[in-house]
Design an enzyme around this catalytic site. Structure first.
Site, PDB file in Angstrom:
ATOM      1  N   VAL A 279      26.420  42.112  27.360  1.00  0.00           N
ATOM      2  CA  VAL A 279      27.567  41.507  28.029  1.00  0.00           C
ATOM      3  C   VAL A 279      28.821  42.362  27.842  1.00  0.00           C
ATOM      4  O   VAL A 279      29.660  42.469  28.734  1.00  0.00           O
ATOM      5  CB  VAL A 279      27.798  40.072  27.504  1.00  0.00           C
ATOM      6  CG1 VAL A 279      29.076  39.480  28.094  1.00  0.00           C
ATOM      7  CG2 VAL A 279      26.614  39.183  27.847  1.00  0.00           C
ATOM      8  N   ILE A 282      28.715  45.586  30.272  1.00  0.00           N
ATOM      9  CA  ILE A 282      28.858  45.317  31.702  1.00  0.00           C
ATOM     10  C   ILE A 282      30.281  44.862  32.014  1.00  0.00           C
ATOM     11  O   ILE A 282      30.761  43.868  31.467  1.00  0.00           O
ATOM     12  CB  ILE A 282      27.865  44.226  32.154  1.00  0.00           C
ATOM     13  CG1 ILE A 282      26.425  44.719  31.979  1.00  0.00           C
ATOM     14  CG2 ILE A 282      28.110  43.848  33.616  1.00  0.00           C
ATOM     15  CD1 ILE A 282      25.380  43.665  32.212  1.00  0.00           C
ATOM     16  N   GLU A 284      32.214  42.800  33.859  1.00  0.00           N
ATOM     17  CA  GLU A 284      32.014  41.682  34.774  1.00  0.00           C
ATOM     18  C   GLU A 284      33.084  41.603  35.864  1.00  0.00           C
ATOM     19  O   GLU A 284      32.816  41.117  36.958  1.00  0.00           O
ATOM     20  CB  GLU A 284      32.003  40.347  33.992  1.00  0.00           C
ATOM     21  CG  GLU A 284      30.791  40.146  33.108  1.00  0.00           C
ATOM     22  CD  GLU A 284      30.962  40.798  31.737  1.00  0.00           C
ATOM     23  OE1 GLU A 284      30.036  40.692  30.932  1.00  0.00           O
ATOM     24  OE2 GLU A 284      32.012  41.426  31.487  1.00  0.00           O
ATOM     25  N   ASP A 326      38.073  63.214  68.784  1.00  0.00           N
ATOM     26  CA  ASP A 326      37.739  63.109  70.198  1.00  0.00           C
ATOM     27  C   ASP A 326      38.991  63.462  70.996  1.00  0.00           C
ATOM     28  O   ASP A 326      40.065  62.911  70.747  1.00  0.00           O
ATOM     29  CB  ASP A 326      37.295  61.684  70.514  1.00  0.00           C
ATOM     30  CG  ASP A 326      36.746  61.546  71.913  1.00  0.00           C
ATOM     31  OD1 ASP A 326      35.906  62.374  72.293  1.00  0.00           O
ATOM     32  OD2 ASP A 326      37.172  60.620  72.621  1.00  0.00           O
ATOM     33  N   ASP A 604      37.082  56.795  70.942  1.00  0.00           N
ATOM     34  CA  ASP A 604      37.559  55.612  71.672  1.00  0.00           C
ATOM     35  C   ASP A 604      36.546  55.064  72.658  1.00  0.00           C
ATOM     36  O   ASP A 604      36.687  53.943  73.130  1.00  0.00           O
ATOM     37  CB  ASP A 604      38.856  55.932  72.415  1.00  0.00           C
ATOM     38  CG  ASP A 604      38.662  56.981  73.510  1.00  0.00           C
ATOM     39  OD1 ASP A 604      37.650  57.702  73.456  1.00  0.00           O
ATOM     40  OD2 ASP A 604      39.515  57.072  74.411  1.00  0.00           O
ATOM     41  N   ASP A 608      31.148  57.294  71.724  1.00  0.00           N
ATOM     42  CA  ASP A 608      31.477  57.675  70.354  1.00  0.00           C
ATOM     43  C   ASP A 608      30.849  56.753  69.312  1.00  0.00           C
ATOM     44  O   ASP A 608      30.827  57.085  68.121  1.00  0.00           O
ATOM     45  CB  ASP A 608      33.004  57.658  70.158  1.00  0.00           C
ATOM     46  CG  ASP A 608      33.709  58.665  71.039  1.00  0.00           C
ATOM     47  OD1 ASP A 608      33.171  59.769  71.211  1.00  0.00           O
ATOM     48  OD2 ASP A 608      34.785  58.340  71.564  1.00  0.00           O
ATOM     49  N   GLU A 672      34.310  47.698  23.056  1.00  0.00           N
ATOM     50  CA  GLU A 672      33.606  46.503  22.570  1.00  0.00           C
ATOM     51  C   GLU A 672      32.186  46.848  22.125  1.00  0.00           C
ATOM     52  O   GLU A 672      31.711  46.378  21.076  1.00  0.00           O
ATOM     53  CB  GLU A 672      33.563  45.451  23.677  1.00  0.00           C
ATOM     54  CG  GLU A 672      34.920  44.863  24.024  1.00  0.00           C
ATOM     55  CD  GLU A 672      34.890  44.072  25.316  1.00  0.00           C
ATOM     56  OE1 GLU A 672      33.783  43.925  25.888  1.00  0.00           O
ATOM     57  OE2 GLU A 672      35.954  43.619  25.774  1.00  0.00           O
ATOM     58  N   ASN A 697      36.486  40.338  28.954  1.00  0.00           N
ATOM     59  CA  ASN A 697      36.193  41.159  30.135  1.00  0.00           C
ATOM     60  C   ASN A 697      36.608  40.509  31.447  1.00  0.00           C
ATOM     61  O   ASN A 697      37.013  41.203  32.387  1.00  0.00           O
ATOM     62  CB  ASN A 697      34.692  41.475  30.204  1.00  0.00           C
ATOM     63  CG  ASN A 697      34.267  42.441  29.120  1.00  0.00           C
ATOM     64  OD1 ASN A 697      35.069  42.871  28.292  1.00  0.00           O
ATOM     65  ND2 ASN A 697      32.995  42.785  29.105  1.00  0.00           N
ATOM     66  N   THR A 700      40.938  37.891  30.236  1.00  0.00           N
ATOM     67  CA  THR A 700      42.058  38.720  29.774  1.00  0.00           C
ATOM     68  C   THR A 700      42.214  39.964  30.637  1.00  0.00           C
ATOM     69  O   THR A 700      43.287  40.254  31.167  1.00  0.00           O
ATOM     70  CB  THR A 700      41.839  39.123  28.300  1.00  0.00           C
ATOM     71  OG1 THR A 700      41.643  37.945  27.516  1.00  0.00           O
ATOM     72  CG2 THR A 700      43.049  39.882  27.780  1.00  0.00           C
TER      73      THR A 700
END
Length: 863
Positions: A279, A282, A284, A326, A604, A608, A672, A697, A700
């Site tokens: 944990v 990673i 998060e 183009d 355009d 394309d 950590e 993670n 905070t």
């Protein structure tokens, strides 16, 4: 089969159809069973539920789900609920981001959904376009949209607008005679008509040779389908980073597990350590904070007149180094304008904008325009086209663009069609003939008869036997890449009254030249692609600063013949591609990508769309087709090339911000992980629980991440070209290692001390506080690579000040309140402990300030 090389009769025989009878009902039914309906490619649309489920298909999510299951098995229900809540929030945000439907193919289908007039069983009937089959005889009138690719078998002043496929503004005069050249691009196949294009004027009949996916429009739809899921650079980088993090998580977790078994640590404690490590490593908050950073980029780029359709495209702008432009719609307005006029031996300059009739006709020698005005008087009356004001007050062409450009010139010299109609009587008026290649008209004024001829100068010279008069000036203009229209006026006694040569060109957009110069300074190789002829393309590219004498030009025929690996080698010196088709554009984009270039492409038209999707970054202009906009990643609202350079600067600023946020997240996670791993190795209890790590993670860090994303950009961003294949570069790795090590040395001794004097819950509360405060301080460090935090004022980012207030309040809640104690397994700390935490945490600032001072000294020494 190259149908344009076959005679009309041979084509009819090949398809077993009679021109006057058309297919029989039975033949049509048989053809429909053989070839299928005349429809384009389609794909299975993703449902909202499917998109939501797909958010969970990530190695990082799998690890978090496994961690939640293990935590639950250990009896920590609250911790498991928190982890699952984090995963669910990420999935919801990802679904919202990806939920916008992709409409390119549906828009493309609308070009072929209509009724078509065909001849069957000797009768002219209307049928749905989906039922048109090879062998059908199309009956084509002015204003009709063409349902399928077909070989022309009858042509009467037949003019077709093919801009939807070729991107070229000038309608094409169609013929029925065979063309015996090989490898002709679409724009040169003048005896063919193509699905999705429309008829400007005249009448024609054509036998269908290709429907559905076999048509040119069908090939584009297949290209869109094949390129619709091409990932943007950021998506690839995030995927690669996710796999790398997953590998690190499994490797460290495995080592800790083995180490715990060797030390005979109880299995429950080993699982707790493994979960904590997983944990902690990673990040998060990464998916959410990436989305927020990019969402803010969308808002900032909208202010710069660039609408972002795919948020990940913002990052692609930071690393792009090739810009495929183009010509029509991006470099030019698509409007034909007359800038220079030759009248006999006199030469005049014409100024003004587009179709607006305001402008002046001047001469360096201050010549009179009387003779030119007389020639243009007859010319104006012979024209079918003109310009009118639309509902927005803008001038637009009605009818053929070439004739409209001449009409603008007539208005600029002071002519009025209504007044001329009262002065002259029309005797005869023959519209443009594709065989003769000119307009012919006769007018009377009193007893005088005037004949005017408007068209191709070489044809006029041959027909009127005045080659010697027109030839020299005509070739002088065409050699400069200009399109030239000739006018010859024959007076009452059949004498040559005078002639004029009008040099036409597509109007270049304002400020394009300076914008291209800016793009080159930003590190872009600017390349122009067009369906126009090489000489004209070269003239325009040279005029705006794309082409220099050292550069090369390749035609569509050459691109088609060169193998892909050879093309990748040749394109490095090419800045202009002429006479190209949609398939060529796709091949060119892939060739640049094969040389490890990050390709941005503007466009355009429908033609394309596949290349816009295949490019790393597709940019559509606001006035373009909806198909192009749907296929693109970014849409330029104002059609201004200068907007591209503004968007590049914004994209680079956003990418730098994104890397700041990632640096902050990863240094936190790494620190950590070091603290937890060191504790396990030294035989100490687990310093943090899984729910406490989630708090660090996701809660905070989350507020500080969002605030960091609001930081203003540093310096002149167009000079900050970013060419990193990874989101985490070598400098970031160095800083992550330093910051993580500081977190370890600041936290572990304190944890060890308190573990011998206080309860484990109290010790973990102290550890949680120190790591939190370190992260507060560290967000100040990552705001710049080399500038001291004391030179980066907080007042230029009030979001950061607000975030500090919020996280401090939340930290007090987490440690000093009973609710926080119950949720996060903490105990209240004394004021002295809080003070200790702040003093110890300041080590992260001291260390980074020393590193930055060293970097600045090194840079100054090299300057």
């Amino acid at each position: 089969m190259n149908w344009y090389r076959e005679t009309a009769q041979t084509t009819l025989e090949e398809l077993n159809v009679n021109q006057n009878q058309g297919l029989s009902s039975n033949q049509a039914l048989s053809q429909l069973k053989t070839y299928g309906p005349n429809i384009l490619a389609s794909r299975r649309e993703k449902t909202l539920v499917g998109i939501f489920v797909r958010q969970f298909k990530s190695p990082l999510i799998y690890i978090l789900i496994l961690a939640a299951i293990l935590v639950l098995s250990l009896g920590h229900k609250t911790d498991a609920i928190v982890i699952i809540a984090v995963i669910t929030i990420n999935a919801i945000i990802g679904t919202i981001q990806e939920g916008r439907a992709r409409n390119s193919l549906e828009r493309l289908k609308s070009l072929t959904k209509h009724n078509a007039s065909v001849r069957r069983d000797g009768q002219e009937i209307l049928i749905p376009s989906e039922e048109v089959v090879p062998g059908d005889i199309l009956i084509l009138h002015e204003g009709d949209r063409i349902a399928a690719d077909a070989r022309i078998i009858k042509s009467e002043n037949f003019i077709v607008d093919e801009s939807v496929l070729t991107g070229e503004a000038i309608p094409v005069n169609k013929i029925q005679e065979p063309i015996y050249k090989e490898n002709l691009v679409l724009g040169d196949q003048k005896n063919m008509v193509f699905a999705g294009t429309s008829i400007t004027s005249g009448y024609g009949e054509a036998v269908v040779v290709a429907t559905g996916l076999d048509s040119e429009l069908g090939k584009i739809s297949k290209g869109l389908l094949e390129t619709s899921d091409v990932p943007l650079p950021l998506e690839r980088k995030v995927t690669r980073l996710s796999h790398q993090i997953a590998f690190v998580v499994f490797a460290i977790a495995f080592l800790v597990f083995i180490f715990g078994l060797l030390r005979q640590i109880p299995t429950k404690e080993i699982f707790g350590a493994v979960i904590g490590l997983s944990v902690s490593i990673i990040p998060e908050g990464l998916p959410i904070v990436v989305t927020i950073v990019l969402a803010r980029g969308v808002w900032r780029m909208a202010k710069a007149h660039a609408i972002v359709r795919k948020m990940a495209a913002i990052e692609a702008m930071s690393g792009a180094d090739v810009l495929l432009v183009d010509k029509t719609g991006t470099i030019t307005t698509g409007k034909m304008v007359i800038k220079q006029v030759v009248c006999g031996e006199d030469q005049f300059e014409v100024n003004g904008d587009g179709y607006d009739p305001k402008g002046e006709i001047t001469s360096a020698k201050k010549l009179k325009t009387d003779k030119l005005k007389k020639i243009l008087s007859q010319t104006y009356l012979a024209l079918k086209a003109d310009v009118v004001k639309d509902e927005n007050g803008d001038w637009r062409a009605v009818g053929d663009p070439t004739e409209a450009a001449i009409a603008v010139l007539c208005r600029k010299i002071g002519l009025s069609k209504n007044r001329l109609a009262k002065e002259y009587k029309t005797v005869s008026l023959q519209p443009f003939d594709s065989t003769k290649r000119y307009i012919e008209a006769t007018f009377e004024r009193g007893k005088e008869q005037w004949n005017v001829y408007i068209g191709a100068p070489d044809s006029l010279g041959r027909h009127l036997k005045i080659d010697h008069v027109l030839s020299h000036k005509y070739h002088e203009l065409t050699n400069r890449g200009l399109r030239v229209v000739g006018i010859v006026l024959i007076g009452p006694q059949d004498e040559l009254f005078g002639y004029s040569l009008l040099s036409m060109e597509e109007e270049v957009r304002p400020n394009v030249k300076s914008s291209i110069s800016e793009a080159k300074k930003a590190g872009f190789k600017v390349v122009m692609m067009t369906g126009d002829f090489s000489l004209t393309a070269k003239a325009i590219a040279q005029n705006v600063g794309i082409f220099t004498e050292e550069d090369g030009i390749l035609t569509g025929a050459e691109v088609e013949q060169i193998p892909e690996n050879e093309l990748a080698e040749k394109i490095e010196k090419v800045t202009v591609f002429a006479r190209i088709t949609p398939i060529h554009k796709l091949k060119i984009a892939k060739a640049f990508q094969a040389k490890r270039h990050v390709v941005a492409m503007t466009g355009d038209g429908v033609n394309d769309a596949p290349a816009l999707q295949a490019a790393n970054l597709g940019i559509a202009v606001g006035s373009g087709t909806q198909v192009a906009k749907d296929a693109a990643d970014i849409v330029l609202v104002d059609n201004n090339f200068a907007t591209i350079t503004s968007a590049i600067a914004e994209g680079r600023g956003i990418y730098i911000t994104l890397k700041k946020v990632i640096l902050y997240l990863f240094s936190t996670s790494f620190g950590e992980a070091l603290v937890i791993s060191a504790a396990v190795i030294l035989g100490l209890p687990l310093p943090l629980l899984a729910v406490q790590i989630i708090w660090l993670n996701f809660v905070t860090d989350g507020f500080l991440d969002i605030a960091l994303a609001q930081d203003p950009s540093e310096g002149y961003l167009l000079q900050k070209r970013i060419r990193s294949e990874n989101l985490v570069d070598s400098l970031m790795i160095q800083r992550i290692l330093v910051m993580g090590s500081v977190m370890l040395f600041a936290t572990l001794p304190v944890f060890y001390y308190f573990s011998t004097t206080s309860s484990l819950t109290y010790t973990r509360s102290m550890t949680l506080l120190i790591l939190s405060v370190i992260q507060w301080f560290n967000v100040l460090n990552v705001r710049s690579q080399d500038q001291s935090i004391f030179k980066m004022p907080l007042t230029n980012n009030w979001f950061l000040i607000g975030a500090f207030v919020i996280v401090a309040t939340l930290q007090i809640f987490a440690i000093q309140t009973s609710w926080g104690n119950k949720l996060l397994h903490t105990e209240p700390l004394t004021f002295g402990n809080w003070l200790t935490a702040f003093v110890v945490s300041s080590l992260i600032i001291v260390t980074e300030e020393i590193r930055k001072l060293y970097v600045r000294s090194k840079n100054n020494a090299m300057a």
